[in-house]
Enzyme design. Structure first.
Site, mmCIF file in Angstrom:
data_model
loop_
_atom_site.group_PDB
_atom_site.id
_atom_site.type_symbol
_atom_site.label_atom_id
_atom_site.label_comp_id
_atom_site.label_asym_id
_atom_site.label_seq_id
_atom_site.Cartn_x
_atom_site.Cartn_y
_atom_site.Cartn_z
ATOM 1 N N SER A 1 0.832 -1.202 0.000
ATOM 2 C CA SER A 1 0.000 0.000 0.000
ATOM 3 C C SER A 1 0.876 1.265 0.000
ATOM 4 C CB SER A 1 -0.950 -0.034 1.209
ATOM 5 O OG SER A 1 -1.937 0.964 1.124
ATOM 6 N N HIS B 1 -8.039 -5.017 -1.199
ATOM 7 C CA HIS B 1 -6.789 -4.463 -0.668
ATOM 8 C C HIS B 1 -6.342 -5.198 0.597
ATOM 9 C CE1 HIS B 1 -3.772 -1.307 -0.674
ATOM 10 N NE2 HIS B 1 -3.979 -1.083 0.608
#
Length: 450
Positions: free
Chosen positions: A209, A413
């Protein structure tokens, strides 16, 4: 009746959290603080006995990262690195794999090359230990013969120290954004690791990320970083934020109001693990099945909806996440959304921008200056790193070697760190790429049987 009361509590905390996502308000000392603390403790004392107690708690929910590593049967070391601007960061090291995984009389002459794993926004290195041992990238790499180092960004649970500033007293401690985290945290950590291990380069930098963006910033701001890492691997790379698909895009139009709110109330720190709102939310999420469903709903608005997040991973995650950071870190994300397809420096406003950058608007980072080999792993169902933003990133990088696009249409994610299939879908392909890179460069590591 009990559920009705819970719903009211959830609705109030949910609304306040989304409208004012802060945990540290610099209240006057003494009487006001004592009253505030007493009221909060009284509330917790009142609500705890009235909530269900039928939810299993994983023991790792109450452990620090180093204790979790030891609990899983691995050696662990705690290191501290001081950045050029005075922040003291904690690094956790797994110098070798499980003792029982080694052939006899081999460990004494193994050469273990270092790899560095960096977590995402408002998290800590606990991200790498949410899942089971055989499904954790850190443990997989350790058992394959790598020397695994785990970074912690300034301001989180493990890196809340400075050589002269007090995070509880000095607002200046929290005056940082992605810029400083990339320019100082990543560069200082990599230099420290290479100094300790006496290696010339890292075998790999693996960023999850925001951890991907931070390395790119470090490689642009400090060009020598490109020569200190053999390969950079980005998992769910959050670089451009133009196409965010989570709730942060709803906050982005109000970023100026958010900054004004910070200034009025003197807020520098947000989303602390032991903050008021997070303590209440975590209490609700951990102590009833109804609360657990609420917690999953909240997580889905940040990480995307996961079809595979099970109870063990869920309770480990909410006990450690969020781990805290600066309000400017959150602001930087919102600014990048508003800017469009780019990775830009922090926007301080026209007057301060002219002082810092010589222009009224903050400049963009030149990603073509990143010359280290890069591989990206991404998913279509990732609200933090959607396909449009990753596609843009691929066109900007100076030395993109390849990418892996998740075939699973539901992979979100959060699944990069908690999916029970992460090893199969993500980590093993990454390891194969890493080992092939090692072979190409002639820098071999020990191959151990897992």
């Amino acid at each position: 009746m009990k559920d009705v009361k819970l719903v009211r509590i959830l609705m109030i905390s949910y609304a306040v959290y989304y409208l004012c996502p802060s945990d540290t308000q610099r209240l006057p000392k003494n009487v006001v603080v004592n009253l505030y603390t007493n009221l909060f403790e009284g509330f917790l004392h009142f609500i705890r006995p009235r909530m269900d107690r039928n939810v299993f708690q994983d023991p790792e929910s109450f452990m620090t990262t180093d204790k979790i590593i030891f609990h899983r049967g691995y050696p662990v070391e705690i290191h501290h690195v001081v950045t050029d601007d005075g922040y003291i960061l904690a690094l956790h090291r797994i110098p070798s794999g499980r003792r029982e995984s080694y052939p006899q009389n081999v460990t004494s002459h193994l050469r273990r090359r270092p790899v560095f794993l960096q977590h995402g926004m408002m998290g800590s290195d606990h991200f790498w230990f949410i899942s089971s041992t055989n499904n954790s990238l850190a443990f997989i790499l350790a058992d394959l013969g790598f020397d695994v180092w785990l970074g912690n960004s300034r301001g989180n649970t493990y890196s809340r120290k400075h050589v002269s500033l007090d995070p509880d007293e000095d607002r200046g401690f929290w005056n940082f954004s992605w810029d400083e985290m990339g320019r100082f945290d990543i560069t200082s950590s990599i230099d420290y690791i290479l100094n300790v291990t006496r290696e010339e380069t890292l075998a790999a930098y693996i960023g999850y990320s925001l951890g991907c963006s931070l390395f790119l910033i470090s490689a642009i701001e400090r060009p020598e970083m490109n020569d200190k890492v053999d390969v950079m691997i980005g998992l769910g790379p959050t670089v451009s934020a133009a196409h965010l698909k989570n709730y942060f895009r709803l906050m982005a139009p109000f970023v100026k109001l958010y900054q004004l709110y910070q200034r009025i109330f003197g807020i520098g720190e947000v989303h602390t693990n032991d903050g008021v709102l997070h303590s209440i939310t975590r209490l609700i999420c951990e102590t009833s099945e109804f609360g657990a469903e609420f917690g999953r709903y909240w997580l889905s608005h940040v990480f995307g909806k996961s079809d595979v997040l099970n109870n063990d991973e869920y309770y480990r995650l909410i006990a450690h996440y969020p781990a805290g950071g600066s309000a400017n870190t959150m602001t930087h994300l919102l600014q990048n959304y508003n800017t469009g397809e780019s990775l830009s420096y922090f926007d301080y406003g026209a007057k301060e921008n002219r002082k810092r950058y010589g222009t009224t608007l903050p400049p963009e980072y030149n990603l073509t200056l990143v010359t280290v080999p890069v591989m990206l792993v991404h998913s279509d169902n990732d609200p933090f790193a959607p396909l449009e933003d990753v596609s843009w990133l691929k066109t900007k990088l100076g030395n993109l070697k390849g990418s892996i696009r998740m075939d699973n249409p539901t992979f979100c994610h959060g699944d990069f760190v908690w999916s029970p299939h992460a090893a199969e879908l993500v980590y093993l392909p990454v390891v194969r790429f890493l080992l092939s890179s090692e072979d190409l460069t002639g820098k071999h590591i020990a191959r151990l049987q897992m």
